[in-house]
Every structure is written in C-alpha cells, then in structure tokens.
Design an enzyme around this catalytic site. Structure first.
Site, short mmCIF file in Angstrom:
data_model
loop_
_atom_site.label_atom_id
_atom_site.label_comp_id
_atom_site.label_asym_id
_atom_site.label_seq_id
_atom_site.Cartn_x
_atom_site.Cartn_y
_atom_site.Cartn_z
N SER A 206 51.18 -4.90 2.33
CA SER A 206 51.80 -5.68 1.27
C SER A 206 52.98 -4.98 0.62
O SER A 206 53.97 -5.62 0.25
CB SER A 206 50.77 -6.03 0.19
OG SER A 206 49.66 -6.68 0.75
N HIS A 259 52.79 -3.13 -4.50
CA HIS A 259 53.67 -4.30 -4.37
C HIS A 259 54.96 -4.10 -5.17
O HIS A 259 56.05 -4.35 -4.68
CB HIS A 259 52.95 -5.56 -4.86
CG HIS A 259 51.74 -5.89 -4.08
ND1 HIS A 259 50.87 -6.90 -4.45
CD2 HIS A 259 51.21 -5.37 -2.94
CE1 HIS A 259 49.88 -6.98 -3.58
NE2 HIS A 259 50.07 -6.05 -2.66
#
Length: 278
Positions: A206, A259
């Site tokens: 991610s 992220h």
C-alpha cells in the site's frame, strides 16, 4: 498535428472521429491510460472541428453521429486503440505493463499463496521488518520486503490492481528504472515510517501504491501532455480513503503512516523528476 479534445469513452471518441472524417476533417485517436484524444492532422481545419465538437457535446446521441461509423465504413481508424479495447483479458494484462510490473505482481501472488497455505508466518519470517533496533544491516532487504507481504485476499487484490494499473503506466512511459526507483524509495520510506510510529508488525504494497498515486497525479498536473496521469476525481477518492484510515472507521487494520509517507514520497519524486526533466 493539433490536439482537439479528450474523451473518457472510446465509443464517443470513435463516433466523433468518424463524423469528422465524414466532414472531410482528417483526424486520428490517440489513447492514453484514462482517455481517448482526438488529434487533427491539419491545424487549418481547427475552426471546423471546434464547431463540430461544440454541436457534438451538446447532443452526442443525434442520429447523424450514431450513423457516422456506418457511413464512413471506418475499420482502420485508431487501430491501436480499438485493438486495445477488444483484446482478451490476458493480452490486455500483458500489454499494459512491463517486465518489472509483472514480475513483482507474480512475486506477491506466490508469497501470498505460501502464507495462505500456512507455509510460513509472515510477521516472523525473513521477509518481515526488523523487530528491534539497532538494525542488522547484513539483512538490509528487510527495509523493502515487508511490501511483498499481504494478509488477506482483499488486501492483495486492492494493492496489486493499483500496482498493475499505475506501475504499468510508469514503466511503459518512464521506463523500468524509474519504476524501480519509485518502488525502492517509497517502500523503504513508508516501512521506516510505519516502524518508528507504530511498530514492526505490518506489511503490504500500500505504501508503494500511494507513492504511485502521488507520482502519477502530480506528474500529470505538472505536465499536461504526459501520459503519466491520474484524474483529479480519482485522486480525491483515494486521498479520502487515506483520511478515513486515520479516522479509524474502516473495518480493517491499515498501515496509515506507510500510506501517508508513501504518498509524500511519490509526490516528491514526481516533483524532482519534472524539475530535472527526467
């Protein structure tokens, strides 16, 4: 050549292109990852094309547009785009990306399969991040390999679809070296951030995906002619998911700091590459 207009859908682009051809306006369709662009062969025909475009956008379902392809008998216009749209799923998957994108896609799938079948525990494996400091630099691969670990089907599907989509764009347009740099830089940065803020028990692509999101969006903003781009609406939606992760209302345990730092890494790399004209 003169660029006239970008359509999001091939059928609209093709209908208008065929109509222009019927009006003796020579044109072609250029395909990018998110749009189909009408390009005029002769700039002197721009006023005619602009007037036709205004009328088309006002009412694209008029019969004269719907019948344009039949009347022109056009089977050769924009062959690359048409073949792209009609190829089978495997060919589309293969043609969209390059060897680096596909290789990492396969590696992640194999590792996930081994985890799913209980071959090893990912968070205690040689692929996991360091569990304590000081770091053993003889095992420096641990700064990167947590990005290859996924813990659920939804987790890996989401990450690999975006990796294939955006990584494929970067590799095809900017080369495998740029994609490799983006992967290594964002994986190390996002993994370090997650470790220092939260702890060692995490994994997933991610952080790299958000780096690709930031890179593609900002590069497209800085260079409007680039095929490396991400629509503003899609960027806002993905940014919203990032915010929701920090609010902690999603039904999943997300590596939020990975992220965020991945996104910042992608934005930074896009800015540097654009400034250096790389």
């Amino acid at each position: 050549m003169t660029r006239l207009h970008r359509f999001e859908h091939l059928r609209l682009a093709q209908a208008f292109s065929d109509y222009l051809t019927g009006q003796k306006v020579k044109n072609s369709i250029e395909h990018s990852e998110f749009s189909y662009e009408i390009v005029l062969d002769d700039e002197r025909q721009l006023p005619i094309a602009e007037q036709a475009l205004t009328e088309f956008l006002a009412n694209p379902t008029q019969s004269k547009y719907l019948s344009a392809s039949w009347e022109s008998g056009n089977t050769n216009s924009a062959p690359e785009q048409l073949s792209y749209a009609n190829t089978d799923l495997f060919s589309n998957f293969k043609q969209h990306a390059g060897i680096l994108t596909h290789s990492l896609f396969i590696v992640c799938c194999v590792i996930y399969g081994l985890i799913a079948f209980g071959v090893f525990n990912p968070l205690n494996s040689f692929l996991a991040f360091y569990q304590q400091q000081p770091f053993d630099y003889l095992q420096s691969w641990r700064f990167i390999t947590p990005a290859l670990l996924h813990f659920s089907l939804l987790h890996i599907v989401f990450n690999l679809l975006w990796w294939w989509q955006l990584g494929g764009i970067v590799e095809k347009q900017h080369g495998k070296q740029r994609l490799l740099l983006l992967f290594l830089f964002s994986a190390i940065a996002s993994n370090l951030a997650q470790f220092f803020v939260v702890g060692p028990y995490f994994g997933g692509l991610s952080g790299v995906v958000y780096a690709l999101i930031g890179y593609c969006w900002l590069f497209g903003q800085l260079d409007k002619s680039s095929r490396v781009q991400l629509p503003n609406g899609m960027f806002v939606i993905l940014l919203g998911w990032l915010v929701l992760g920090f609010i902690d209302i999603l039904p999943a345990n997300l590596a939020n700091y990975a992220h965020l730092v991945g996104l910042l890494a992608g934005l930074l790399l896009a800015l540097v590459c654009h400034k250096l004209k790389l």
